[in-house]
Structure formats: C-alpha cells, structure tokens
Design a protein around this motif. Structure first.
Motif, PDB file in Angstrom:
ATOM      1  N   ILE A  76      -9.662   3.961  -4.887  1.00 56.68           N
ATOM      2  CA  ILE A  76     -10.186   5.328  -4.973  1.00 56.68           C
ATOM      3  C   ILE A  76     -11.609   5.432  -4.414  1.00 56.68           C
ATOM      4  CG2 ILE A  76      -8.777   6.159  -6.903  1.00 56.68           C
ATOM      5  CD1 ILE A  76     -11.403   5.799  -8.603  1.00 56.68           C
ATOM      6  N   ASN A  77     -12.335   4.317  -4.396  1.00 61.50           N
ATOM      7  CA  ASN A  77     -13.682   4.390  -3.831  1.00 61.50           C
ATOM      8  C   ASN A  77     -13.836   3.537  -2.575  1.00 61.50           C
ATOM      9  OD1 ASN A  77     -13.463   2.070  -5.224  1.00 61.50           O
ATOM     10  ND2 ASN A  77     -15.303   2.307  -6.469  1.00 61.50           N
ATOM     11  N   SER A  78     -12.700   3.161  -2.000  1.00 61.44           N
ATOM     12  CA  SER A  78     -12.753   2.439  -0.732  1.00 61.44           C
ATOM     13  C   SER A  78     -13.220   3.397   0.364  1.00 61.44           C
ATOM     14  CB  SER A  78     -11.359   1.896  -0.407  1.00 61.44           C
ATOM     15  OG  SER A  78     -11.144   1.868   0.971  1.00 61.44           O
ATOM     16  N   ARG A  79     -14.156   2.918   1.191  1.00 61.49           N
ATOM     17  CA  ARG A  79     -14.684   3.800   2.248  1.00 61.49           C
ATOM     18  C   ARG A  79     -13.587   4.188   3.239  1.00 61.49           C
ATOM     19  NH1 ARG A  79     -20.022   4.432   1.707  1.00 61.49           N
ATOM     20  NH2 ARG A  79     -21.190   2.711   0.810  1.00 61.49           N
ATOM     21  N   LYS A  80     -12.597   3.295   3.385  1.00 64.77           N
ATOM     22  CA  LYS A  80     -11.552   3.549   4.371  1.00 64.77           C
ATOM     23  C   LYS A  80     -10.398   4.374   3.791  1.00 64.77           C
ATOM     24  CE  LYS A  80      -9.201   1.020   8.011  1.00 64.77           C
ATOM     25  NZ  LYS A  80      -8.664  -0.277   8.416  1.00 64.77           N
ATOM     26  N   LYS A  81      -9.957   3.993   2.590  1.00 63.13           N
ATOM     27  CA  LYS A  81      -8.757   4.629   2.029  1.00 63.13           C
ATOM     28  C   LYS A  81      -9.056   5.658   0.942  1.00 63.13           C
ATOM     29  CE  LYS A  81      -5.216   1.077   2.655  1.00 63.13           C
ATOM     30  NZ  LYS A  81      -4.293   0.215   1.927  1.00 63.13           N
ATOM     31  N   GLY A  82     -10.250   5.587   0.397  1.00 64.10           N
ATOM     32  CA  GLY A  82     -10.560   6.409  -0.771  1.00 64.10           C
ATOM     33  C   GLY A  82     -10.551   7.898  -0.508  1.00 64.10           C
ATOM     34  N   TYR A  83     -10.734   8.270   0.750  1.00 58.99           N
ATOM     35  CA  TYR A  83     -10.786   9.705   1.068  1.00 58.99           C
ATOM     36  C   TYR A  83      -9.481  10.426   0.680  1.00 58.99           C
ATOM     37  CZ  TYR A  83      -7.532   9.871   4.905  1.00 58.99           C
ATOM     38  OH  TYR A  83      -6.377   9.866   5.617  1.00 58.99           O
ATOM     39  N   ILE A  84      -8.363   9.666   0.719  1.00 56.79           N
ATOM     40  CA  ILE A  84      -7.059  10.268   0.391  1.00 56.79           C
ATOM     41  C   ILE A  84      -7.112  10.834  -1.032  1.00 56.79           C
ATOM     42  CG2 ILE A  84      -4.601   9.796   0.034  1.00 56.79           C
ATOM     43  CD1 ILE A  84      -4.799   7.639   2.187  1.00 56.79           C
ATOM     44  N   TYR A  85      -7.710  10.064  -1.928  1.00 56.48           N
ATOM     45  CA  TYR A  85      -7.852  10.493  -3.328  1.00 56.48           C
ATOM     46  C   TYR A  85      -8.861  11.633  -3.425  1.00 56.48           C
ATOM     47  CZ  TYR A  85      -8.858  10.047  -8.350  1.00 56.48           C
ATOM     48  OH  TYR A  85      -9.048  10.286  -9.679  1.00 56.48           O
ATOM     49  N   THR A 159     -13.821   1.415 -20.133  1.00 61.62           N
ATOM     50  CA  THR A 159     -14.822   0.504 -19.557  1.00 61.62           C
ATOM     51  C   THR A 159     -14.348  -0.055 -18.205  1.00 61.62           C
ATOM     52  OG1 THR A 159     -15.567  -0.014 -21.781  1.00 61.62           O
ATOM     53  CG2 THR A 159     -16.256  -1.528 -20.056  1.00 61.62           C
ATOM     54  N   PRO A 160     -13.147  -0.647 -18.127  1.00 63.63           N
ATOM     55  CA  PRO A 160     -12.708  -1.070 -16.787  1.00 63.63           C
ATOM     56  C   PRO A 160     -12.512   0.100 -15.824  1.00 63.63           C
ATOM     57  CG  PRO A 160     -10.951  -1.404 -18.402  1.00 63.63           C
ATOM     58  CD  PRO A 160     -12.191  -1.086 -19.162  1.00 63.63           C
ATOM     59  N   MET A 161     -12.153   1.277 -16.381  1.00 62.41           N
ATOM     60  CA  MET A 161     -12.028   2.465 -15.505  1.00 62.41           C
ATOM     61  C   MET A 161     -13.367   2.747 -14.826  1.00 62.41           C
ATOM     62  SD  MET A 161      -9.722   5.227 -17.594  1.00 62.41           S
ATOM     63  CE  MET A 161     -10.667   6.637 -17.106  1.00 62.41           C
ATOM     64  N   MET A 162     -14.438   2.640 -15.609  1.00 60.68           N
ATOM     65  CA  MET A 162     -15.770   2.908 -15.055  1.00 60.68           C
ATOM     66  C   MET A 162     -16.138   1.852 -14.005  1.00 60.68           C
ATOM     67  SD  MET A 162     -19.482   2.833 -16.879  1.00 60.68           S
ATOM     68  CE  MET A 162     -19.563   1.051 -16.843  1.00 60.68           C
ATOM     69  N   PHE A 163     -15.932   0.590 -14.335  1.00 57.68           N
ATOM     70  CA  PHE A 163     -16.309  -0.455 -13.372  1.00 57.68           C
ATOM     71  C   PHE A 163     -15.469  -0.354 -12.107  1.00 57.68           C
ATOM     72  CE2 PHE A 163     -18.129  -2.535 -17.183  1.00 57.68           C
ATOM     73  CZ  PHE A 163     -19.420  -2.656 -16.700  1.00 57.68           C
ATOM     74  N   ASN A 164     -14.222   0.056 -12.255  1.00 57.33           N
ATOM     75  CA  ASN A 164     -13.372   0.243 -11.074  1.00 57.33           C
ATOM     76  C   ASN A 164     -13.911   1.358 -10.182  1.00 57.33           C
ATOM     77  OD1 ASN A 164     -10.861  -0.086  -9.505  1.00 57.33           O
ATOM     78  ND2 ASN A 164     -10.449   1.979 -10.246  1.00 57.33           N
ATOM     79  N   ALA A 165     -14.488   2.374 -10.808  1.00 58.42           N
ATOM     80  CA  ALA A 165     -15.042   3.491 -10.025  1.00 58.42           C
ATOM     81  C   ALA A 165     -16.420   3.157  -9.462  1.00 58.42           C
ATOM     82  CB  ALA A 165     -15.129   4.739 -10.899  1.00 58.42           C
ATOM     83  N   VAL A 166     -17.132   2.284 -10.137  1.00 63.91           N
ATOM     84  CA  VAL A 166     -18.501   1.959  -9.701  1.00 63.91           C
ATOM     85  C   VAL A 166     -18.484   0.936  -8.561  1.00 63.91           C
ATOM     86  CG1 VAL A 166     -20.665   0.849 -10.421  1.00 63.91           C
ATOM     87  CG2 VAL A 166     -19.609   2.566 -11.883  1.00 63.91           C
TER      88      VAL A 166
ATOM     89  N   LEU B  50     -16.654  14.825   1.670  1.00 62.01           N
ATOM     90  CA  LEU B  50     -16.528  13.387   1.414  1.00 62.01           C
ATOM     91  C   LEU B  50     -17.893  12.717   1.457  1.00 62.01           C
ATOM     92  CD1 LEU B  50     -13.373  12.599   3.578  1.00 62.01           C
ATOM     93  CD2 LEU B  50     -13.506  12.679   1.099  1.00 62.01           C
ATOM     94  N   LEU B  51     -18.848  13.411   2.069  1.00 54.69           N
ATOM     95  CA  LEU B  51     -20.245  12.985   2.064  1.00 54.69           C
ATOM     96  C   LEU B  51     -21.070  14.161   1.550  1.00 54.69           C
ATOM     97  CD1 LEU B  51     -20.544  11.233   5.562  1.00 54.69           C
ATOM     98  CD2 LEU B  51     -20.614  10.097   3.343  1.00 54.69           C
ATOM     99  N   THR B  52     -22.241  13.843   1.033  1.00 51.94           N
ATOM    100  CA  THR B  52     -23.097  14.899   0.495  1.00 51.94           C
ATOM    101  C   THR B  52     -24.205  15.205   1.505  1.00 51.94           C
ATOM    102  OG1 THR B  52     -22.709  13.821  -1.611  1.00 51.94           O
ATOM    103  CG2 THR B  52     -24.327  15.591  -1.604  1.00 51.94           C
ATOM    104  N   THR B  53     -24.378  16.480   1.782  1.00 54.77           N
ATOM    105  CA  THR B  53     -25.427  16.869   2.748  1.00 54.77           C
ATOM    106  C   THR B  53     -26.803  16.577   2.150  1.00 54.77           C
ATOM    107  OG1 THR B  53     -25.345  19.088   1.848  1.00 54.77           O
ATOM    108  CG2 THR B  53     -24.105  18.714   3.836  1.00 54.77           C
ATOM    109  N   LYS B  54     -27.722  16.157   3.019  1.00 50.08           N
ATOM    110  CA  LYS B  54     -29.100  15.916   2.550  1.00 50.08           C
ATOM    111  C   LYS B  54     -29.853  17.253   2.552  1.00 50.08           C
ATOM    112  CE  LYS B  54     -28.311  11.406   2.885  1.00 50.08           C
ATOM    113  NZ  LYS B  54     -27.909  10.631   1.767  1.00 50.08           N
ATOM    114  N   HIS B  55     -29.748  17.950   3.668  1.00 53.04           N
ATOM    115  CA  HIS B  55     -30.327  19.292   3.774  1.00 53.04           C
ATOM    116  C   HIS B  55     -29.344  20.155   4.530  1.00 53.04           C
ATOM    117  CE1 HIS B  55     -34.201  17.834   2.416  1.00 53.04           C
ATOM    118  NE2 HIS B  55     -34.146  16.887   3.320  1.00 53.04           N
ATOM    119  N   GLY B  56     -29.491  21.457   4.340  1.00 47.80           N
ATOM    120  CA  GLY B  56     -28.627  22.385   5.061  1.00 47.80           C
ATOM    121  C   GLY B  56     -27.350  22.670   4.306  1.00 47.80           C
TER     122      GLY B  56
END
Lengths: 255, 268
Positions: A76-85, A159-166, B50-56
C-alpha cells in the motif's frame, strides 16, 4: 454522498480488498499450516501428545494474525504499486476501517479455520493424538467478547498495521529492529532510574513511603486489578496512537 | 476542467515544477511533452493527489484536488510501469469498477478481446505489453472524466499501437479530458488535439494542434526552404518547420516541433 464515510462505498471497498488482497494471505496461511504438517510428520513415529499440538496452534495463530498486515497490505505504500490503493475512490476513514476489519476479524477467522482444519485433517488421517482443535482455549466466546480482550486484540493488530503503513521496505525486519531498540531503551531507562533511586537514599525512602501509602492497605487482588486497569489504559492508548498514525499515513502518503 | 495555478513541487533538493500555471479543458486529448525529468509524471501524480503540492493549487471542476472519493472517482491514472496485483484481470476489474459509476463492462470485454487478452489470466503472468493493454482497456471502460496516461504505448507491439489509437479516438467525447505523456510522439501524433511542452520552469508551448498548424508549416524537401526555423537532415531529405505564410495547414510533425521549441528555449 459523503466524502468521509458511506456504508455502500465501504462495502465496495471491503469487497475490493477481499478480492485483491486476501488471496495473498492464503499463501502465507499455507506456510503456517505447513508448520503443523511438518511437526506432525516429524513426530508421527512417536505418537503425538494432546498438548503439543494445542500449544503449537495458539502461537502460530498469533503469528499469523500479527504478520497479516505485512502480507495483506504489503504494497500500500510502495512507490511503484501503492498508487493503485491510493487512487481507489474511498475515504481515508473507510480505508482504515476496512483494513482494521480485515486484519482484526477476517484474517483471524481465516487463520483459525486454516490452522484448525489442518489439525482436524491430520487427526482424521492418523487418528494419532487428539487434535489441538478440541482444546483451543481462545474459542471461548465469553473470553472473546470481553472488552479487555477486544482492546488488547485491537492494540495487538493495530501495531503491525501502523508499522506496515510507516515502513516502505523490509517492513518486518524494521519492525523487529524498532522493538529491539525499544527494548534496549527501556532496559537502559529502567536501569538508570533504579540506579538513581538506589544512590539517593532519601528518594528511595520517599518511594517506599509512597508505595506503602498507595498499596499498604490493598490486598493482592486490588494490586492485580490496578495493574489490569493500567494495562487496559496502556493498550487503549497504543490502539489509539497506532490507528491515528495509520490513518495519517493512508491520507498523506506520497507515491 | 483542470486548473493549475502557480504550482511548485520539488523532491528533496531537486526542484521539479516551478510556478506552473495552465488549464486542461474538456473534450480534448492533450499531449504532454518534455525532456526526461521535467516533471510530467510528477504532474500526473500531483493531479491524482498521489503527491502533495508544496505551493500552488490544482483544481478539478473547481474543487482542489485531494485524496477524497468525490475527486478520485473522476480520475484514473495509468502509470508507465503497471505491475498489477497477483490476481486475474477480471477480478481486478470487478473490484475497481465498483467505484466508477460510468463503468461499461461490455466495453471492457470488447476492448480486452480486441487486445487479445484473456480476462482470466493473472497480471503477474502477462508481459509488460499485455499488462499495459489490459490496464488501458480498463482505464477506457471506467469512463472517468479525466484520464492520465503515462507513456501508454511503451511496451505495445505495432498492431497494438494502431489499436490503441483507434480505441482512444473512439473513447473520446465532449466531457472527457485525456492527457497523454509520451516520448513516442509518432504513436499518438494523429490523436492529439492539444500540445503542451513542459520545461522545468515553464510551459514552453500550450497550443491546440490547429493553432500550431496555422502558425507553422511542416514539410520534407531536398533543401529546406529559406527562413526555416528548424531543420533536421535525413536520408529522404530535410524535415523542416517554418512560419506558415500561405495559411494552408500542413501535417504536424511533433518531433520537429518539440526539437524546435526546445532549441529556442535553450538559446534564450
């Protein structure tokens, strides 16, 4: 339709997560069930004691539940795949509640069924050693519905839910390292306080007086009740903090 | 309509978009062009919250873009690399489509059939091109008002590219806005209504194709005409861009246009 919470949308989200994320957990469950099968295979020659399997299922169940966020919501927080979520048109509250429902209800039920079913099958197959499924204490509904158990269970899973998201990568390892660091910090902190109190006799005396005044007239049961309340408050605080952090991560996570 | 006003965004230590202001109107297919790293994908991510704007600000239909259902249900984003979950395409589509009221299941099935993709197959068992085809089919079938496609033709084979163009043209209507970011400009050349060329600090070009054709003349000849703005020699002669003095519209060559605009910007 509300942007904060809508029952219909929540149902859709939950269905989506069951369809998309739950299948990942099945593989994990197979691994856990595999432990029971392996232990059975190794001990079949010598027979199988009743308590062994029961004692094995409970920790396996706890592990299976504890690790579930890392399996079910792994990307869910993967830069590549997380956007789907992230782009699923559901509110942050709905996403948090759905995740909680999944990790606190659906996954435990699945884990329980999978582990017990494995146990039943092994018992039916060999008729050796009465299966742990007959002795599982945590099936007691009165225990399960106790508010103290529910709060503890929420803290245990949130607690693991939080660490998974962090954490974005090596999540389980980083969680273990965090707890290791916390453990050492606590040991160091307690040692420091104890040594400081020991050096200062006046403080030590004052502490003894405080203890005497507070618990002097209390029975052992009172002290236990006090500690239980403290534990309950601690668990409630952990649950609130971890759920709040998870909510914020779901809402603000950048991809 | 998407309105972007004085948008600023940077990754730690790396400014990407600086003071970007522009609009994307309904009923058009935009071509979003720019050199690597100017922030095309970043702009897509900002438009999807998916990203947060800094300004604007970025507004969609007058509302500031946020990660909330009313906003997210209007948009869909197809990134350059789509890995997809480890489940069958039809299951993924069944889950996603519930959130989009205009989803057309028949269209999805037809598009998948055209792309020769079996809906029962898992994403993880497909090649990059097949995954791309599947997700493009889904993106079009969701019928969102705003569709952002990042390098949609990367990984597609030649027949699929032609099919993609046909599908895009068929999917277009007056309410929809499709923004395509690509370096493969020839793949989408005939699709685009509007060209936007981005630089790190500004929008270098933001014009409709018909305005560009009225302003510039594109051609190929043995010798470039006198006063050509930009010329690229090739085996078949020189490809050139010059001012359109005759008033007749010529077939736009986006690659030449892009190179000319970029060169002009660097010479400033």
């Amino acid at each position: 339709m509300s942007d904060t919470f809508d029952f219909g949308r929540f149902g859709k989200l939950f269905k989506y997560e069951c369809l998309n994320y739950l299948p990942r957990y099945v593989k994990g469950m197979l691994v856990f069930a595999g432990f029971i099968v392996a232990s059975w295979a190794f001990t079949i020659k010598d027979g199988y004691a009743l308590n062994d399997r029961t004692e094995m299922i409970y920790p396996l169940f706890c592990f299976a539940v504890l690790l579930s966020p890392y399996f079910v919501y792994s990307d869910i927080n993967s830069r590549k795949k997380g956007y789907i979520y992230a782009i699923i048109p559901a509110s942050t509250l709905e996403k948090l509640l759905s995740m909680s429902l999944m990790c606190m209800v659906v996954v435990p039920v699945c884990a329980f069924v999978a582990l017990t079913a494995t146990d039943v099958l092994l018992w039916l197959f060999s008729m050796m050693g009465i299966g742990g499924f007959k002795e599982i204490a945590f099936l007691d509904l009165a225990v399960l519905l106790d508010y103290r158990v529910i709060i503890s269970a929420i803290a245990f899973v949130s607690t693991p839910m939080m660490f998974n998201a962090v954490f974005r990568s090596h999540k389980i390892l980083k969680t273990l390292l965090f707890f290791l660091a916390l453990f050492f910090a606590l040991v160091f902190g307690v040692s420091f306080i104890v040594s400081a109190l020991s050096v200062n006799l006046a403080t030590e005396r004052a502490f003894e007086i405080w203890l005497g005044r507070t618990f002097g007239n209390c029975s052992a049961q009172d002290v236990i009740s006090f500690l239980e309340i403290m534990l309950l408050l601690f668990n409630a605080a952990i649950a609130c903090v971890t759920l709040a952090v998870t909510y914020r991560r779901i809402k603000k996570m950048d991809y | 309509m998407i309105e972007i006003e004085k948008l600023y965004f940077s990754y730690p230590g790396i400014p990407v978009l600086e003071d970007l202001s522009t609009t994307f109107k309904e009923g058009r297919i935009y071509g979003l062009l720019g050199e690597n790293g100017v922030g095309k994908s970043t702009l897509f991510k900002l438009m999807c919250a998916l990203l947060t704007t800094k300004h604007g600000t970025i507004k969609i239909d007058g509302t500031v873009v946020e990660r909330k259902p009313s906003c997210l249900s209007k948009i869909y984003y197809v990134p350059e690399d789509f890995d997809g979950p480890d489940i069958a395409i039809k299951n993924y589509a069944a889950g996603v489509s519930q959130f989009y009221p205009n989803y057309d299941d028949e269209l999805f099935a037809r598009l998948l059939a055209d792309f020769e993709i079996d809906a029962n197959r898992k994403f993880t068992n497909l090649s990059l091109g097949q995954r791309k085809r599947a997700v493009i089919a889904l993106a079009l079938a969701l019928k969102t008002d705003y569709l952002f496609l990042d390098e949609p033709t990367n990984g597609l084979d030649i027949p699929s590219k032609a099919l993609f163009r046909r599908m895009m043209a068929a999917a277009m209507d007056e309410k929809r806005t499709i923004i395509i970011s690509t370096h493969q400009v020839r793949d989408v050349e005939n699709l685009l209504d509007h060209i936007m060329i981005l630089d790190r600090r500004s929008v270098l070009l933001d014009k409709s194709v018909s305005d560009i054709q009225q302003e510039y003349e594109f051609g190929v000849s043995a010798n470039a005409p006198e006063g050509s703005l930009y010329v690229e020699p090739g085996l078949g002669g020189c490809t050139y861009i010059c001012e359109n003095k005759s008033g007749e519209e010529s077939r736009m060559n986006i690659e030449i246009l892009f190179n000319y605009i970029n060169l002009k910007n660097k010479q400033k």
